[in-house]
Enzyme design. Structure first.
Site, PDB file in Angstrom:
ATOM      1  N   GLY A 132      43.528   6.732  25.753  1.00  0.00           N
ATOM      2  CA  GLY A 132      45.168   6.371  26.173  1.00  0.00           C
ATOM      3  C   GLY A 132      45.835   7.113  26.917  1.00  0.00           C
ATOM      4  O   GLY A 132      45.620   8.307  26.860  1.00  0.00           O
ATOM      5  N   ARG A 151      39.007   3.123  27.649  1.00  0.00           N
ATOM      6  CA  ARG A 151      37.865   3.615  26.792  1.00  0.00           C
ATOM      7  C   ARG A 151      36.515   3.119  27.058  1.00  0.00           C
ATOM      8  O   ARG A 151      36.428   2.012  26.584  1.00  0.00           O
ATOM      9  CB  ARG A 151      38.417   3.319  25.247  1.00  0.00           C
ATOM     10  CG  ARG A 151      39.773   4.113  25.124  1.00  0.00           C
ATOM     11  CD  ARG A 151      40.119   3.969  23.552  1.00  0.00           C
ATOM     12  NE  ARG A 151      41.362   4.483  23.391  1.00  0.00           N
ATOM     13  CZ  ARG A 151      42.644   3.945  23.119  1.00  0.00           C
ATOM     14  NH1 ARG A 151      42.791   2.655  23.366  1.00  0.00           N
ATOM     15  NH2 ARG A 151      43.836   4.670  22.936  1.00  0.00           N
ATOM     16  N   SER A 152      35.690   3.641  27.587  1.00  0.00           N
ATOM     17  CA  SER A 152      34.582   3.226  28.342  1.00  0.00           C
ATOM     18  C   SER A 152      33.477   2.789  27.433  1.00  0.00           C
ATOM     19  O   SER A 152      32.920   3.853  26.680  1.00  0.00           O
ATOM     20  CB  SER A 152      34.073   3.859  29.345  1.00  0.00           C
ATOM     21  OG  SER A 152      32.774   3.361  29.762  1.00  0.00           O
ATOM     22  N   ASP A 180      39.999  13.068  22.005  1.00  0.00           N
ATOM     23  CA  ASP A 180      38.984  13.796  21.313  1.00  0.00           C
ATOM     24  C   ASP A 180      37.883  12.639  21.850  1.00  0.00           C
ATOM     25  O   ASP A 180      36.640  13.056  21.879  1.00  0.00           O
ATOM     26  CB  ASP A 180      39.133  13.488  19.751  1.00  0.00           C
ATOM     27  CG  ASP A 180      39.842  12.340  19.210  1.00  0.00           C
ATOM     28  OD1 ASP A 180      40.126  11.426  20.209  1.00  0.00           O
ATOM     29  OD2 ASP A 180      39.654  12.183  17.964  1.00  0.00           O
ATOM     30  N   THR A 236      46.845  13.373  25.725  1.00  0.00           N
ATOM     31  CA  THR A 236      47.148  12.391  24.256  1.00  0.00           C
ATOM     32  C   THR A 236      48.380  12.647  23.766  1.00  0.00           C
ATOM     33  O   THR A 236      48.655  13.655  23.509  1.00  0.00           O
ATOM     34  CB  THR A 236      45.883  12.471  23.369  1.00  0.00           C
ATOM     35  OG1 THR A 236      46.237  11.516  22.296  1.00  0.00           O
ATOM     36  CG2 THR A 236      45.737  13.910  22.929  1.00  0.00           C
ATOM     37  N   ASP A 263      48.942  12.093  20.570  1.00  0.00           N
ATOM     38  CA  ASP A 263      48.878  12.356  19.184  1.00  0.00           C
ATOM     39  C   ASP A 263      49.011  13.763  19.000  1.00  0.00           C
ATOM     40  O   ASP A 263      48.945  13.861  17.692  1.00  0.00           O
ATOM     41  CB  ASP A 263      47.539  11.623  18.902  1.00  0.00           C
ATOM     42  CG  ASP A 263      47.415  10.244  19.131  1.00  0.00           C
ATOM     43  OD1 ASP A 263      48.391   9.495  19.388  1.00  0.00           O
ATOM     44  OD2 ASP A 263      46.173   9.644  19.446  1.00  0.00           O
ATOM     45  N   ASP A 297      46.557  15.993  18.376  1.00  0.00           N
ATOM     46  CA  ASP A 297      45.549  15.779  17.098  1.00  0.00           C
ATOM     47  C   ASP A 297      44.294  16.813  17.611  1.00  0.00           C
ATOM     48  O   ASP A 297      43.317  16.547  16.899  1.00  0.00           O
ATOM     49  CB  ASP A 297      45.007  14.446  16.766  1.00  0.00           C
ATOM     50  CG  ASP A 297      44.758  13.607  18.095  1.00  0.00           C
ATOM     51  OD1 ASP A 297      44.695  14.268  19.145  1.00  0.00           O
ATOM     52  OD2 ASP A 297      43.999  12.460  17.897  1.00  0.00           O
ATOM     53  N   MET A 337      53.640   6.115  16.429  1.00  0.00           N
ATOM     54  CA  MET A 337      52.160   6.355  16.822  1.00  0.00           C
ATOM     55  C   MET A 337      51.639   7.640  16.497  1.00  0.00           C
ATOM     56  O   MET A 337      52.281   8.547  15.889  1.00  0.00           O
ATOM     57  CB  MET A 337      52.041   5.970  18.401  1.00  0.00           C
ATOM     58  CG  MET A 337      51.830   4.638  18.705  1.00  0.00           C
ATOM     59  SD  MET A 337      51.408   4.611  20.383  1.00  0.00           S
ATOM     60  CE  MET A 337      51.022   2.754  20.691  1.00  0.00           C
ATOM     61  N   ARG A 362      47.797   7.768  15.788  1.00  0.00           N
ATOM     62  CA  ARG A 362      46.693   7.557  15.322  1.00  0.00           C
ATOM     63  C   ARG A 362      46.558   7.980  13.819  1.00  0.00           C
ATOM     64  O   ARG A 362      47.353   7.795  13.000  1.00  0.00           O
ATOM     65  CB  ARG A 362      45.456   7.873  16.429  1.00  0.00           C
ATOM     66  CG  ARG A 362      44.143   7.180  16.112  1.00  0.00           C
ATOM     67  CD  ARG A 362      43.032   7.541  17.089  1.00  0.00           C
ATOM     68  NE  ARG A 362      43.334   7.282  18.461  1.00  0.00           N
ATOM     69  CZ  ARG A 362      43.133   5.962  19.002  1.00  0.00           C
ATOM     70  NH1 ARG A 362      42.390   5.462  18.352  1.00  0.00           N
ATOM     71  NH2 ARG A 362      43.256   5.716  20.278  1.00  0.00           N
ATOM     72  N   GLY A 383      66.451  14.280  12.032  1.00  0.00           N
ATOM     73  CA  GLY A 383      67.050  14.340  10.661  1.00  0.00           C
ATOM     74  C   GLY A 383      66.810  13.091   9.914  1.00  0.00           C
ATOM     75  O   GLY A 383      67.826  12.725   8.883  1.00  0.00           O
ATOM     76  N   GLU A 404      65.199  11.204   6.494  1.00  0.00           N
ATOM     77  CA  GLU A 404      65.396  11.595   5.161  1.00  0.00           C
ATOM     78  C   GLU A 404      63.994  11.783   4.544  1.00  0.00           C
ATOM     79  O   GLU A 404      63.739  12.477   3.698  1.00  0.00           O
ATOM     80  CB  GLU A 404      66.034  10.382   4.138  1.00  0.00           C
ATOM     81  CG  GLU A 404      67.534  10.585   4.108  1.00  0.00           C
ATOM     82  CD  GLU A 404      68.252  10.351   5.677  1.00  0.00           C
ATOM     83  OE1 GLU A 404      67.591   9.611   6.476  1.00  0.00           O
ATOM     84  OE2 GLU A 404      69.390  10.969   6.047  1.00  0.00           O
ATOM     85  N   ARG A 452      65.184  -2.782   6.813  1.00  0.00           N
ATOM     86  CA  ARG A 452      64.906  -3.032   8.070  1.00  0.00           C
ATOM     87  C   ARG A 452      63.696  -2.155   8.656  1.00  0.00           C
ATOM     88  O   ARG A 452      63.568  -1.263   8.232  1.00  0.00           O
ATOM     89  CB  ARG A 452      65.905  -2.770   9.311  1.00  0.00           C
ATOM     90  CG  ARG A 452      67.127  -3.995   9.012  1.00  0.00           C
ATOM     91  CD  ARG A 452      66.988  -5.265   9.251  1.00  0.00           C
ATOM     92  NE  ARG A 452      68.110  -6.326   9.262  1.00  0.00           N
ATOM     93  CZ  ARG A 452      68.505  -6.728   8.177  1.00  0.00           C
ATOM     94  NH1 ARG A 452      67.759  -6.470   7.106  1.00  0.00           N
ATOM     95  NH2 ARG A 452      69.591  -7.408   8.232  1.00  0.00           N
TER      96      ARG A 452
HETATM   97  O1  F6P Z   1      45.875   7.965  21.009  1.00  0.00           O
HETATM   98  C1  F6P Z   1      46.890   7.480  21.612  1.00  0.00           C
HETATM   99  C2  F6P Z   1      47.514   6.285  20.973  1.00  0.00           C
HETATM  100  O2  F6P Z   1      48.784   5.921  21.421  1.00  0.00           O
HETATM  101  C3  F6P Z   1      47.657   6.206  19.577  1.00  0.00           C
HETATM  102  O3  F6P Z   1      48.715   7.058  19.151  1.00  0.00           O
HETATM  103  C4  F6P Z   1      47.671   4.829  19.396  1.00  0.00           C
HETATM  104  O4  F6P Z   1      46.997   4.829  17.851  1.00  0.00           O
HETATM  105  C5  F6P Z   1      46.515   4.040  20.211  1.00  0.00           C
HETATM  106  O5  F6P Z   1      46.369   5.317  21.315  1.00  0.00           O
HETATM  107  C6  F6P Z   1      46.979   2.751  20.603  1.00  0.00           C
HETATM  108  O6  F6P Z   1      46.149   2.333  21.605  1.00  0.00           O
HETATM  109  P1  F6P Z   1      46.090   1.210  22.531  1.00  0.00           P
HETATM  110  O7  F6P Z   1      46.843   1.425  23.710  1.00  0.00           O
HETATM  111  O8  F6P Z   1      44.688   1.011  22.759  1.00  0.00           O
HETATM  112  O9  F6P Z   1      46.731   0.122  21.705  1.00  0.00           O
END
Ligand code: F6P
Length: 329
Positions: A17, A78-79, A109, A132, A134, A136, A176, A178, A192, A194, A252
Site C-alpha cells: 500500500g 502487491r505482486s 512487512d 506504510t 500502519d 506495525d 486503517m 490492518r 480526545g 473517549e 452514527r
Molecule cells: O497497509 C496499509 C493499508 O492502508 C492498511 O491500513 C489497510 O488495511 C490496507 O492497506 C488497505 O489496502 P487496499 O489499499 O489494498 O485496500
C-alpha cells in the site's frame, strides 16, 4: 548483516500500500546514489516491475518537485507473480539485464518478507525503507506515512466532534492500520476520543460499555475510534453490538478509509523519508544487506528484515491507552 561486493547501480521501488512520504524517500535514494557516483534505476509497480522488466533510469532531476507529493511516482503493487519461483527468476534476469546490483525496497512487512526470500535465492543485496501508514514494524519507532495518516485521521475526527456535540451523538469512527492499533490509538489520544478499540487488546466491548455508561451521565457527545483490525469487528459491527444493548443511543458510523493514505506528507514524514533514503544507500555502499532502516530514539538504525517483520507496537499502545483513560474522564 552480510558483506557484499561493491555496488555501482542501485534499483529502487515502492511496494505494498502506498504511503505519504514514499516520494520523499525515492528522491533521497536517487540523489544520495548520484552523490556517491552510483547509477540509479526506478522499478515500476513494486516487484511487478522486476518480473516484467519495467525499469527506467532516474537522474537527480527526475525526482524534482516530488518531496511534497503523496502517493508514489514509481507506483505500487502487491505482486502475486513475485511470490512464485518463476517470478523471482524473471526478476533476477531483469536485474542482470540492466546491471543492477543492489536494491532499495520501500514498503512494509510483505515487501520485506519478499526481499528476504529473494536474497536467500539469488543473493541480491537489498536494504529496506519503511513505507506504510500502519506503523506495525519492529526496529523503528515510526514508519514513513504514519504521521501523515494519523494527522489526517485526527483532523477528520476533529470535524466529526463538531457535529457530534451539536447533536449529542455517539460516533464510531473506523481508521486503517490492518492488524495494528497504532493509528487508532495515536489519533484517539490526539483528538480526545473517549475510547479506542484496538486489536492488541482483548476485552474491547466490555470496557467500552463501562465507558459509555459513565459518559452518558457527564458528556454530550462521545467518540469511539475503532481500528479496522479490532477483534469485535469494524465500526459498523461495534455500533450494532452497542445498539443491541442500548437502543436509545443516537449512533452514527464513519469509516475514514483511503483518505488516510493520500495527501502531502508532514514534516516528520518528509524528514524521516529523507534520512532513511540517505541511510539506505550508504548502508548498501558499506556492504549491508537484508536489513531495514528505522529510527529509534532519534537515531537511524538497521534491523534485520526478520526482526523488523516479527515485532509490533504493543507496548507503545499500552502506554497511550493508559493516558487516554486518564484524560478522557
Ligand atoms: O497497509 C496499509 C493499508 O492502508 C492498511 O491500513 C489497510 O488495511 C490496507 O492497506 C488497505 O489496502 P487496499 O489499499 O489494498 O485496500
Amino acid at each position: 548483516m552480510k558483506k557484499v561486493k561493491s555496488i555501482e547501480h542501485i534499483g529502487v521501488f515502492t511496494s505494498g500500500g502506498d504511503a505519504p512520504g514514499m516520494n520523499a524517500a525515492i528522491r533521497a535514494v536517487v540523489r544520495t546514489a548520484h552523490y556517491h557516483g552510483l547509477q540509479v534505476s526506478g522499478i515500476m509497480e513494486g516487484y511487478n516491475g522486476l518480473v516484467t522488466d519495467d525499469v527506467k533510469a532516474l537522474g537527480t532531476r527526475d525526482v524534482s518537485n516530488i518531496i511534497q507529493r503523496g502517493g508514489t511516482i514509481l507506483r505500487s503493487a502487491r505482486s502475486k507473480e513475485f511470490m512464485t519461483l518463476e517470478g523471482r527468476l524473471a526478476a533476477k534476469k531483469t536485474l542482470d539485464k540492466h546491471g543492477i546490483d543492489a536494491l532499495v525496497a520501500i514498503g512494509g512487512d510483505g515487501t520485506f518478507r519478499g526481499a528476504e526470500v529473494f536474497i536467500a535465492e539469488h543473493g541480491v543485496p537489498i536494504v529496506g525503507i519503511t513505507g506504510t501508514i500502519d506503523n506495525d514494524m519492529g526496529g523503528t519507532d515510526t514508519t514513513i506515512g504514519f504521521d501523515t495518516a494519523t494527522n489526517t485521521a485526527m483532523e477528520l475526527v476533529d470535524r466529526i466532534r463538531d457535529t457530534a456535540s451539536s447533536h449529542d451523538r455517539l460516533f464510531f469512527v473506523e481508521v486503517m492500520g490492518r492488524s495494528s492499533g497504532a493509528i487508532a490509538m495515536h489519533c484517539g489520544v490526539a483528538a480526545g476520543a473517549e475510547f479506542v478499540m484496538i486489536p492488541e487488546r482483548k476485552q474491547g466491548i466490555v470496557e467500552l460499555i463501562a465507558v459509555l455508561e459513565r459518559a452518558e451521565k457527564s458528556k454530550s457527545s462521545v467518540i469511539v475510534i475503532v481500528a479496522e483490525g479490532d477483534e469485535e469487528g469494524g465500526a459498523y459491527e461495534v455500533a450494532r453490538k452497542v445498539k443491541e444493548r442500548y437502543a436509545h443511543y443516537e449512533t452514527r458510523v464513519s469509516v475514514l478509509g483511503h483518505v488516510q493514505r493520500g495527501g502531502n506528507p508532514t514534516v516528520a514524514d518528509r524528514i524521516l523519508a529523507s534520512r532513511s533514503g540517505v541511510t539506505a544507500v550508504e548502508a548498501l555502499i558499506a556492504g549491508h544487506a537484508g536489513e531495514m532502516v528505522g529510527v529509534v530514539n532519534g537515531e537511524m538504525v538497521l534491523t534485520s528484515f526478520s526482526m523488523a517483520v516479527a515485532a509490533g507496537k504493543v507496548t507503545d499502545n499500552k502506554d497511550l491507552d493508559r493516558i487516554l483513560t486518564i484524560l478522557s474522564t
